[in-house]
Design an enzyme around this catalytic site. Structure first.
Site, PDB file in Angstrom:
ATOM      1  CG  ASP A 189      -1.878  -1.107   1.294  1.00 32.40           C
ATOM      2  OD1 ASP A 189      -2.196  -1.641   0.219  1.00 32.40           O
ATOM      3  OD2 ASP A 189      -2.323  -1.447   2.404  1.00 32.40           O
TER       4      ASP A 189
HETATM    5  N1  URA Z   1      -1.209  -5.928   3.896  1.00 34.57           N
HETATM    6  C1  URA Z   1      -1.689  -4.662   3.956  1.00 34.57           C
HETATM    7  O1  URA Z   1      -2.692  -4.382   4.599  1.00 34.57           O
HETATM    8  N2  URA Z   1      -1.012  -3.718   3.280  1.00 34.57           N
HETATM    9  C2  URA Z   1       0.114  -3.947   2.594  1.00 34.57           C
HETATM   10  O2  URA Z   1       0.689  -3.032   2.021  1.00 34.57           O
HETATM   11  C3  URA Z   1       0.588  -5.273   2.540  1.00 34.57           C
HETATM   12  C4  URA Z   1      -0.094  -6.250   3.206  1.00 34.57           C
END
Ligand code: URA
Length: 229
Positions: A101
């Site tokens: 993310d």
């Molecule tokens: N899980 C999440 O919630 N975000 C990420 O970036 C990777 C795994």
């Protein structure tokens, strides 16, 4: 392989751009300046501006992704992880393996090796990914067991068995072998807490190197690459 194709593959620019470099007499082959972009290269030493450019079929980079950049190769509005590479490396046509993310930090591999990319992201291969998270709120008493049994959200989303390690009141490690959208954040929410900081620290057997600072990247060593295979 043709010289212009060679130069383009190693990241010196598009075919048209590298043809210009050749015309500008900036390219040498075995230390002789060349003017014909279509000449054939076998094992000669190719240099641009007197720097050797070494051909590799596949390139593998490890990036310690900072917050604020998106895991994509191009975007009209946001800075992408590709923007963190120098131009020559961007031109090698690598792409990120999997997705972190925008506000997640940590280990991200970029490569033009589609097979490795597939092996590391295919659900069938069960490659472990370990995340360190800071959390707010109180985890359910049976959170570790719930993670281990697999979690189902109210919207029907199912997550397979995962490992939750509680380090302190507000710090955890989570190991998952899937890569669903916002997976760690959603799993943690399902057991009563909220992720306020997230960092991927391991993929397969490869740890995020301690000396790779946030925002930095480098080529993987052969040993590191073996840990992903
Ligand atoms: N899980 C999440 O919630 N975000 C990420 O970036 C990777 C795994």
């Amino acid at each position: 392989m043709r010289l212009d194709r060679y130069l383009s593959h190693v990241g010196c620019g598009t075919r048209t751009e590298v043809q210009k470099l050749v015309k500008q007499k900036r390219v040498s082959v075995d230390n002789v300046i060349v003017t014909t972009p279509n000449m054939h290269i076998n094992n000669q030493v190719v240099k641009l501006d007197n720097y050797e450019v070494i051909y590799k079929e596949y390139y593998y980079f490890i990036l310690n992704k900072p917050q604020g950049v998106i895991t994509a190769t191009e975007d009209s509005q946001h800075k992408t992880v590709l923007d963190l590479l120098n131009i020559a490396d961007q031109n090698k046509k690598v792409a990120p393996i999997g997705r972190l993310d925008k506000d997640t930090e940590g280990l991200l591999i970029l490569t033009n090796d589609g097979k490795l990319s597939h092996n590391l992201t295919s659900p069938a291969k069960h490659v472990n990914k370990i995340y360190y998270a800071k959390i707010q709120g109180n985890l359910d008493k049976d959170a570790v067991e719930k993670f281990s049994l697999g979690i189902q959200l109210n919207d029907g989303t199912k997550y397979k068995s995962a490992k939750l390690e509680v380090i302190s009141n507000d710090e955890i490690y989570v190991t998952i072998n899937e890569g669903k959208f916002h997976q760690v954040k959603k799993m943690v929410k399902a057991v009563g807490a909220e992720v306020i900081f997230l960092k991927r620290v391991k993929m397969g057997n490869l740890d995020l190197p301690e000396d790779l600072l946030c925002g930095e990247y480098r080529e993987l060593t052969e040993d590191e690459l073996d840990k992903l295979r």
